[in-house]
Motif scaffolding. Structure first.
Motif, PDB file in Angstrom:
ATOM      1  N   PRO A   1      83.386  17.636   3.743  1.00  0.00           N
ATOM      2  CA  PRO A   1      84.598  18.026   4.488  1.00  0.00           C
ATOM      3  C   PRO A   1      84.340  18.274   5.973  1.00  0.00           C
ATOM      4  CG  PRO A   1      83.749  19.889   3.235  1.00  0.00           C
ATOM      5  CD  PRO A   1      82.935  18.696   2.821  1.00  0.00           C
ATOM      6  N   GLY A   2      83.078  18.337   6.392  1.00  0.00           N
ATOM      7  CA  GLY A   2      82.786  18.597   7.798  1.00  0.00           C
ATOM      8  C   GLY A   2      82.869  20.079   8.134  1.00  0.00           C
ATOM      9  N   ILE A   3      82.592  20.393   9.367  1.00  0.00           N
ATOM     10  CA  ILE A   3      82.609  21.781   9.842  1.00  0.00           C
ATOM     11  C   ILE A   3      83.675  21.904  10.919  1.00  0.00           C
ATOM     12  CG2 ILE A   3      81.273  23.614  10.961  1.00  0.00           C
ATOM     13  CD1 ILE A   3      78.762  22.376   9.829  1.00  0.00           C
ATOM     14  N   PRO A   4      84.649  22.795  10.749  1.00  0.00           N
ATOM     15  CA  PRO A   4      85.669  22.978  11.789  1.00  0.00           C
ATOM     16  C   PRO A   4      85.025  23.355  13.122  1.00  0.00           C
ATOM     17  CG  PRO A   4      86.285  24.126   9.762  1.00  0.00           C
ATOM     18  CD  PRO A   4      84.870  23.666   9.589  1.00  0.00           C
ATOM     19  N   GLU A   5      85.634  22.925  14.203  1.00  0.00           N
ATOM     20  CA  GLU A   5      85.051  23.160  15.525  1.00  0.00           C
ATOM     21  C   GLU A   5      84.804  24.636  15.820  1.00  0.00           C
ATOM     22  OE1 GLU A   5      85.768  21.801  20.176  1.00  0.00           O
ATOM     23  OE2 GLU A   5      87.065  21.064  18.562  1.00  0.00           O
ATOM     24  N   PRO A   6      85.704  25.584  15.427  1.00  0.00           N
ATOM     25  CA  PRO A   6      85.412  27.001  15.715  1.00  0.00           C
ATOM     26  C   PRO A   6      84.169  27.539  15.002  1.00  0.00           C
ATOM     27  CG  PRO A   6      87.752  26.678  15.236  1.00  0.00           C
ATOM     28  CD  PRO A   6      87.054  25.411  14.870  1.00  0.00           C
ATOM     29  N   ASP A   7      83.740  26.876  13.903  1.00  0.00           N
ATOM     30  CA  ASP A   7      82.598  27.362  13.121  1.00  0.00           C
ATOM     31  C   ASP A   7      81.288  26.689  13.486  1.00  0.00           C
ATOM     32  OD1 ASP A   7      84.178  29.100  11.675  1.00  0.00           O
ATOM     33  OD2 ASP A   7      84.650  27.611  10.142  1.00  0.00           O
ATOM     34  N   ARG A   8      81.296  25.757  14.445  1.00  0.00           N
ATOM     35  CA  ARG A   8      80.114  24.930  14.684  1.00  0.00           C
ATOM     36  C   ARG A   8      78.951  25.704  15.280  1.00  0.00           C
ATOM     37  NH1 ARG A   8      82.911  19.197  16.623  1.00  0.00           N
ATOM     38  NH2 ARG A   8      83.895  18.785  14.589  1.00  0.00           N
ATOM     39  N   ASP A   9      79.228  26.756  16.007  1.00  0.00           N
ATOM     40  CA  ASP A   9      78.137  27.599  16.501  1.00  0.00           C
ATOM     41  C   ASP A   9      77.768  28.673  15.480  1.00  0.00           C
ATOM     42  OD1 ASP A   9      77.869  26.276  18.918  1.00  0.00           O
ATOM     43  OD2 ASP A   9      79.434  27.472  19.872  1.00  0.00           O
ATOM     44  N   ARG A  10      78.764  29.110  14.733  1.00  0.00           N
ATOM     45  CA  ARG A  10      78.547  30.195  13.775  1.00  0.00           C
ATOM     46  C   ARG A  10      77.600  29.800  12.648  1.00  0.00           C
ATOM     47  NH1 ARG A  10      83.173  32.308   9.608  1.00  0.00           N
ATOM     48  NH2 ARG A  10      81.948  33.938   8.585  1.00  0.00           N
ATOM     49  N   VAL A  11      77.605  28.520  12.252  1.00  0.00           N
ATOM     50  CA  VAL A  11      76.792  28.113  11.099  1.00  0.00           C
ATOM     51  C   VAL A  11      75.303  28.214  11.389  1.00  0.00           C
ATOM     52  CG1 VAL A  11      78.554  26.590  10.138  1.00  0.00           C
ATOM     53  CG2 VAL A  11      76.907  25.685  11.800  1.00  0.00           C
ATOM     54  N   PHE A  12      74.909  28.296  12.670  1.00  0.00           N
ATOM     55  CA  PHE A  12      73.497  28.410  12.999  1.00  0.00           C
ATOM     56  C   PHE A  12      73.042  29.857  13.093  1.00  0.00           C
ATOM     57  CE2 PHE A  12      74.614  24.219  14.755  1.00  0.00           C
ATOM     58  CZ  PHE A  12      73.681  23.441  14.094  1.00  0.00           C
ATOM     59  N   GLU A  13      73.965  30.803  12.899  1.00  0.00           N
ATOM     60  CA  GLU A  13      73.596  32.210  12.911  1.00  0.00           C
ATOM     61  C   GLU A  13      73.042  32.611  11.543  1.00  0.00           C
ATOM     62  OE1 GLU A  13      77.086  34.308  13.952  1.00  0.00           O
ATOM     63  OE2 GLU A  13      77.206  33.478  15.992  1.00  0.00           O
ATOM     64  N   ARG A  14      72.295  33.700  11.516  1.00  0.00           N
ATOM     65  CA  ARG A  14      71.756  34.182  10.245  1.00  0.00           C
ATOM     66  C   ARG A  14      72.899  34.591   9.327  1.00  0.00           C
ATOM     67  NH1 ARG A  14      66.657  37.961  12.095  1.00  0.00           N
ATOM     68  NH2 ARG A  14      65.799  36.511  13.614  1.00  0.00           N
TER      69      ARG A  14
ATOM     70  N   GLY B   1      69.366  28.644   6.021  1.00  0.00           N
ATOM     71  CA  GLY B   1      68.724  27.354   6.258  1.00  0.00           C
ATOM     72  C   GLY B   1      68.946  26.822   7.656  1.00  0.00           C
ATOM     73  N   LEU B   2      70.191  26.831   8.128  1.00  0.00           N
ATOM     74  CA  LEU B   2      70.491  26.303   9.452  1.00  0.00           C
ATOM     75  C   LEU B   2      69.951  27.215  10.546  1.00  0.00           C
ATOM     76  CD1 LEU B   2      74.092  24.844   9.028  1.00  0.00           C
ATOM     77  CD2 LEU B   2      71.900  23.655   8.987  1.00  0.00           C
ATOM     78  N   ALA B   3      69.894  28.530  10.285  1.00  0.00           N
ATOM     79  CA  ALA B   3      69.301  29.444  11.262  1.00  0.00           C
ATOM     80  C   ALA B   3      67.820  29.135  11.435  1.00  0.00           C
ATOM     81  CB  ALA B   3      69.499  30.892  10.823  1.00  0.00           C
ATOM     82  N   ILE B   4      67.132  28.840  10.341  1.00  0.00           N
ATOM     83  CA  ILE B   4      65.715  28.486  10.414  1.00  0.00           C
ATOM     84  C   ILE B   4      65.536  27.138  11.093  1.00  0.00           C
ATOM     85  CG2 ILE B   4      63.722  27.874   8.993  1.00  0.00           C
ATOM     86  CD1 ILE B   4      64.661  30.011   7.016  1.00  0.00           C
ATOM     87  N   ALA B   5      66.448  26.191  10.819  1.00  0.00           N
ATOM     88  CA  ALA B   5      66.366  24.886  11.471  1.00  0.00           C
ATOM     89  C   ALA B   5      66.512  25.030  12.985  1.00  0.00           C
ATOM     90  CB  ALA B   5      67.452  23.961  10.916  1.00  0.00           C
ATOM     91  N   ARG B   6      67.466  25.844  13.430  1.00  0.00           N
ATOM     92  CA  ARG B   6      67.642  26.035  14.871  1.00  0.00           C
ATOM     93  C   ARG B   6      66.396  26.707  15.477  1.00  0.00           C
ATOM     94  NH1 ARG B   6      72.368  29.714  17.447  1.00  0.00           N
ATOM     95  NH2 ARG B   6      71.170  31.320  16.347  1.00  0.00           N
TER      96      ARG B   6
END
Length: 358
Positions: free
Chosen positions: A289-302, A320-325
Motif C-alpha cells: 500500500p505504500g507509505i503516506p507522505e506525512p509518515d515518511r520521516d516517522r517510519v525511520f524513528e525508533r 528495523g528501519l531505525a537501525i537501517a537509517r
C-alpha cells in the motif's frame, strides 16, 4: 544599497550593546554607579550652596543610593530566583516548568537557553517513557505467545509435535530479533560501532542477502508467497562499504517490504552506481500500500510506524528501519522513501571511496 544600510545599522547597534543598560548587565551596573555618584555630587553641591551640613547630605545620598541599588538588584536577582525555582522543579521531575521573564540582556539569553534545555530534557524524558512502554509491549507479545504454547504442551492440551514446536520457535526467533535490535540501538547510542569498509562485488553480495531472506521465510514472518527479485546494473558493479552494516540495511528493508506486500507480491532489490567512484545506490521496491507522505520521516524513528501499522496491520517492532537509517548514517549516506506509482520504494545512497566518515 538599502540592504547595506540595514547591515551597517545592525553592526552599529550591536557595537553599542556593551553601553546599553537594557541589553547588558555590565552596562546596567555601570549606570548604577554613575547615577549614585551623580546624585551624591548633586547633593554635595546643593549642601555647599544652601549651607546644609554635609552629614545630612551624606545620609540622603546613602538613602538614595540604597534605593536605586535595591531597584536595580531586584531586577537582576528576580530572574535568577525564577530559574532557581524552575531548576528545583526539574530536579523533582517536573520538566514542564519554564522561565517567563522577558529581557534583552545576558539574563534574557540565559533564560532562553534555560528554556531550550528544559524543552530538550522534557523531550528526552518523554522519549524514555515511550521507549520503556514500547519495549515492554513488544517483549510481552512473543513471551505471552510462547508461554501459551508451552502451557498447552505441559497441560496436555497440545502435543509436542513439530508444528507446535515450530510455533514456539517462531516466537523465540521473534523475541531474539527484538533483543538484537535493542542491542544494536544501544551500540548506536554509545557510539561503539566502528566501520570496517572494503570493496566488494555487489551482485554476489546482494544475491547472498536475498538467499538468506528466502531461507528465513516462515520463520521471522509467515510470508512465503512473496517473490524476491534482484537487478544489478552493470552486473560487474562494485562498491566500497561496511558489508556487515550494509547487510543490516538490506535485510531490514527486505523484511519490511515482504511484510507489507500483497498476496503473491514481488519485492525487487536494485543496485546502480552512485554519483561518486565506488558509490552505490540501492532500491527496495514492493507492491504494497505504500507509505503516506506525512509518515515518511516517522517510519525511520525508533518504534515509528506508518498509519497502516497503527491501524492494526503487522508493522513489526518499528526498530528495523531505525537501525537501517543508523547504519546508513554511519556511512555518511542517506536513506529515504522515494515517490512511486505503486507500493513503497526505499532508496539508499552511499558515498564513494574516500568520502566515508572516519
Amino acid at each position: 544599497m538599502a540592504k547595506e544600510r540595514t547591515s551597517l545599522r545592525g553592526r552599529i547597534w550591536a557595537s553599542l550593546r556593551p553601553v546599553d543598560p537594557y541589553r547588558s548587565v555590565k552596562a546596567a551596573l555601570g549606570a548604577l554607579v554613575i547615577v549614585s555618584v551623580a546624585i551624591t555630587t548633586f547633593l554635595i553641591i546643593v549642601a555647599v550652596n544652601a549651607a546644609i551640613e554635609l552629614r545630612v547630605i551624606a545620609v540622603f545620598a546613602v538613602i538614595a543610593s540604597l534605593l536605586i541599588t535595591q531597584f536595580v538588584a531586584h531586577g537582576l536577582v528576580a530572574p535568577l530566583d525564577e530559574m532557581t525555582q524552575a531548576a528545583r522543579a526539574m530536579a523533582r521531575g517536573d520538566y514542564g516548568r519554564r522561565v517567563l521573564f522577558d529581557r534583552r540582556d545576558e539574563l534574557g539569553e540565559l533564560g532562553a537557553t534555560f528554556n531550550r534545555m528544559a524543552a530538550d530534557l522534557e523531550a528526552a524524558d518523554r522519549h524514555r517513557k515511550e521507549l520503556v512502554a514500547n519495549v515492554s509491549h513488544e517483549l510481552r507479545t512473543p513471551i505471552a505467545a510462547l508461554r501459551a504454547v508451552l502451557e498447552n504442551v505441559v497441560d496436555g492440551v497440545s502435543r509436542a509435535d513439530p508444528e507446535t514446536m515450530r510455533t514456539a520457535l517462531r516466537q523465540t526467533e521473534r523475541l531474539g530479533g527484538l533483543v538484537e535490535h535493542l542491542l544494536d540501538l544501544s551500540r548506536l547510542d554509545h557510539g561503539v560501532v566502528p566501520l570496517h569498509t572494503r570493496r566488494f562485488e555487489v551482485w554476489p553480495y546482494l544475491a547472498n542477502v536475498l538467499k538468506e531472506a528466502n531461507m528465513s521465510k516462515g520463520q521471522g514472518h509467515s510470508r512465503t508467497d512473496v517473490h524476491l527479485a534482484l537487478d544489478v546494473s552493470p552486473p560487474e558493479l562494485t562498491a566500497h562499504a561496511d558489508a556487515e552494516r550494509l547487510h543490516q540495511v538490506v535485510a531490514n528493508l527486505i523484511d519490511n517490504a515482504v511484510k507489507h506486500s500483497p498476496p503473491h507480491g514481488r519485492v525487487t532489490v536494485s543496485a546502480r552506481p552512485g554519483a561518486q567512484p565506488d558509490g552505490l545506490e540501492l532500491e527496495v521496491q514492493d507492491e504494497g500500500p505504500g507509505i503516506p507522505e506525512p509518515d515518511r520521516d516517522r517510519v525511520f524513528e525508533r518504534f515509528g510506524r506508518a498509519a497502516a501499522a497503527d491501524a492494526g496491520q503487522d508493522g513489526g517492532t518499528g526498530l528495523g528501519l531505525a537501525i537501517a537509517r543508523w547504519a546508513v548514517d554511519l556511512h555518511g549516506g542517506r536513506i529515504r522513501v522515494a515517490e512511486s506509482t505503486r507500493g513503497c520504494r526505499m532508496v539508499v545512497t552511499l558515498p564513494g571511496l574516500g568520502r566515508l566518515p572516519d
